[in-house]
Design a protein around this motif. Structure first.
Motif, PDB file in Angstrom:
ATOM      1  N   ASP A   1       0.828  -1.206   0.000  1.00 54.76           N
ATOM      2  CA  ASP A   1       0.000   0.000   0.000  1.00 54.76           C
ATOM      3  C   ASP A   1       0.863   1.257   0.000  1.00 54.76           C
ATOM      4  O   ASP A   1       0.555   2.233  -0.698  1.00 54.76           O
ATOM      5  CB  ASP A   1      -0.939   0.023   1.206  1.00 54.76           C
ATOM      6  CG  ASP A   1      -2.041  -1.022   1.124  1.00 54.76           C
ATOM      7  OD1 ASP A   1      -2.247  -1.620   0.036  1.00 54.76           O
ATOM      8  OD2 ASP A   1      -2.693  -1.267   2.170  1.00 54.76           O
ATOM      9  N   ALA A   2       1.943   1.251   0.774  1.00 58.90           N
ATOM     10  CA  ALA A   2       2.843   2.403   0.831  1.00 58.90           C
ATOM     11  C   ALA A   2       3.438   2.685  -0.551  1.00 58.90           C
ATOM     12  O   ALA A   2       3.546   3.847  -0.961  1.00 58.90           O
ATOM     13  CB  ALA A   2       3.957   2.170   1.850  1.00 58.90           C
ATOM     14  N   LEU A   3       3.780   1.631  -1.256  1.00 58.79           N
ATOM     15  CA  LEU A   3       4.319   1.799  -2.608  1.00 58.79           C
ATOM     16  C   LEU A   3       3.270   2.432  -3.521  1.00 58.79           C
ATOM     17  O   LEU A   3       3.567   3.367  -4.264  1.00 58.79           O
ATOM     18  CB  LEU A   3       4.782   0.454  -3.167  1.00 58.79           C
ATOM     19  CG  LEU A   3       5.327   0.466  -4.593  1.00 58.79           C
ATOM     20  CD1 LEU A   3       6.545   1.372  -4.707  1.00 58.79           C
ATOM     21  CD2 LEU A   3       5.674  -0.947  -5.025  1.00 58.79           C
ATOM     22  N   ASP A   4       2.048   1.939  -3.440  1.00 57.40           N
ATOM     23  CA  ASP A   4       0.973   2.509  -4.261  1.00 57.40           C
ATOM     24  C   ASP A   4       0.706   3.964  -3.892  1.00 57.40           C
ATOM     25  O   ASP A   4       0.514   4.814  -4.767  1.00 57.40           O
ATOM     26  CB  ASP A   4      -0.313   1.690  -4.116  1.00 57.40           C
ATOM     27  CG  ASP A   4      -0.198   0.301  -4.730  1.00 57.40           C
ATOM     28  OD1 ASP A   4       0.699   0.079  -5.576  1.00 57.40           O
ATOM     29  OD2 ASP A   4      -1.010  -0.573  -4.352  1.00 57.40           O
ATOM     30  N   GLU A   5       0.711   4.278  -2.601  1.00 56.04           N
ATOM     31  CA  GLU A   5       0.442   5.633  -2.132  1.00 56.04           C
ATOM     32  C   GLU A   5       1.555   6.609  -2.504  1.00 56.04           C
ATOM     33  O   GLU A   5       1.322   7.815  -2.587  1.00 56.04           O
ATOM     34  CB  GLU A   5       0.250   5.640  -0.619  1.00 56.04           C
ATOM     35  CG  GLU A   5      -1.017   4.938  -0.169  1.00 56.04           C
ATOM     36  CD  GLU A   5      -1.048   4.687   1.330  1.00 56.04           C
ATOM     37  OE1 GLU A   5      -0.190   5.230   2.060  1.00 56.04           O
ATOM     38  OE2 GLU A   5      -1.927   3.927   1.773  1.00 56.04           O
ATOM     39  N   ALA A   6       2.752   6.110  -2.741  1.00 58.42           N
ATOM     40  CA  ALA A   6       3.878   6.979  -3.105  1.00 58.42           C
ATOM     41  C   ALA A   6       3.731   7.547  -4.515  1.00 58.42           C
ATOM     42  O   ALA A   6       4.410   8.522  -4.856  1.00 58.42           O
ATOM     43  CB  ALA A   6       5.200   6.216  -2.978  1.00 58.42           C
TER      44      ALA A   6
ATOM     45  N   GLU B   1      10.936  13.941  -6.808  1.00 58.18           N
ATOM     46  CA  GLU B   1       9.790  14.088  -5.908  1.00 58.18           C
ATOM     47  C   GLU B   1       9.176  12.726  -5.612  1.00 58.18           C
ATOM     48  O   GLU B   1       8.775  12.448  -4.477  1.00 58.18           O
ATOM     49  CB  GLU B   1       8.747  15.027  -6.511  1.00 58.18           C
ATOM     50  CG  GLU B   1       9.163  16.481  -6.493  1.00 58.18           C
ATOM     51  CD  GLU B   1       8.119  17.392  -7.128  1.00 58.18           C
ATOM     52  OE1 GLU B   1       6.930  17.005  -7.222  1.00 58.18           O
ATOM     53  OE2 GLU B   1       8.506  18.497  -7.529  1.00 58.18           O
ATOM     54  N   ALA B   2       9.108  11.877  -6.619  1.00 58.35           N
ATOM     55  CA  ALA B   2       8.572  10.524  -6.424  1.00 58.35           C
ATOM     56  C   ALA B   2       9.471   9.726  -5.474  1.00 58.35           C
ATOM     57  O   ALA B   2       8.971   8.975  -4.635  1.00 58.35           O
ATOM     58  CB  ALA B   2       8.429   9.815  -7.769  1.00 58.35           C
TER      59      ALA B   2
ATOM     60  N   ALA C   1       9.419   8.539   2.108  1.00 59.13           N
ATOM     61  CA  ALA C   1       8.533   8.976   3.193  1.00 59.13           C
ATOM     62  C   ALA C   1       7.491   7.922   3.522  1.00 59.13           C
ATOM     63  O   ALA C   1       7.243   7.628   4.695  1.00 59.13           O
ATOM     64  CB  ALA C   1       7.863  10.297   2.821  1.00 59.13           C
ATOM     65  N   LYS C   2       6.867   7.345   2.502  1.00 54.23           N
ATOM     66  CA  LYS C   2       5.822   6.341   2.736  1.00 54.23           C
ATOM     67  C   LYS C   2       6.393   5.098   3.418  1.00 54.23           C
ATOM     68  O   LYS C   2       5.754   4.514   4.283  1.00 54.23           O
ATOM     69  CB  LYS C   2       5.121   5.953   1.432  1.00 54.23           C
ATOM     70  CG  LYS C   2       4.208   7.030   0.904  1.00 54.23           C
ATOM     71  CD  LYS C   2       3.068   7.265   1.877  1.00 54.23           C
ATOM     72  CE  LYS C   2       2.135   8.340   1.422  1.00 54.23           C
ATOM     73  NZ  LYS C   2       1.102   8.634   2.419  1.00 54.23           N
TER      74      LYS C   2
END
Length: 183
Positions: free
Chosen positions: A66-71, A80-81, A87-88
């Motif tokens: 999920d963190a990868l998707d939210e990034a 920026e990515a 951060a995620k």
């Protein structure tokens, strides 16, 4: 805390993940004490250590996917990515540590659990194609360097060697600029 709230709230899993990393041989009683809940509450939440580890592995894999998707690493400028990606993953450092220490207990095939690798490889390839990342390393190598750097910094912070506030900047600087002195 009510038991029903515990079973519905995965927030208890992050402190449990960290407690198991810090105290790998702890009993359920010791884990309950470490995170400030009663033994009975923890037993209702997860009656066996084996089930707890399985639940934490599943939650860790889900959370980091999920963190990868939210990034949103496919969107916007590459740097920026990368910052969003760092951060995620730092938001969920407990699950990263848990997977690092308990990876051998994952009962799914490696291909299934590492579904994020092609996404991160594609991100680094995009960065190479846009001239942001060096091209003398493969995208897969850049993925491994990123992951290894992030894991090492998170573990160093856990052990008190690196301040938490510096993690995101350190991860970015170490990956992008290495450790060579620039005069």
């Amino acid at each position: 805390m009510k038991t029903t709230a515990l079973s519905e709230n995965s927030a208890i899993l992050a402190p449990l993940a960290l407690a198991l990393v810090n105290q790998p041989r702890a009993t359920l009683q010791e884990l309950a004490t470490a995170i400030g809940i009663s033994k009975t509450t923890l037993y209702r939440f997860c009656p066996t250590r084996e089930l707890l580890v399985k639940r934490l592995l599943d939650q860790s894999l889900r959370t980091l996917d999920d963190a990868l998707d939210e990034a949103l690493i496919d969107e916007g400028p590459v740097l920026e990515a990368l910052r969003r990606l760092n951060a995620k993953h730092l938001e969920h450092r407990e699950f990263t540590l848990f997977l690092t220490y308990y990876w051998n207990e994952v009962d799914k095939p490696v291909e299934e659990t590492a579904a994020w690798e092609p996404k991160v490889d594609a991100f680094f390839l995009r960065g190479q194609q846009e001239g942001v990342f060096r091209i003398d390393f493969s995208a897969a190598t850049l993925t491994e360097l990123w992951l290894g750097t992030l894991i090492a910094l998170i573990d160093g912070e856990r052990r008190g060697r690196i301040p938490r506030a510096a993690l995101a900047q350190l991860a970015e600087q170490a990956l992008l600029h290495g450790v060579i002195r620039k005069d």
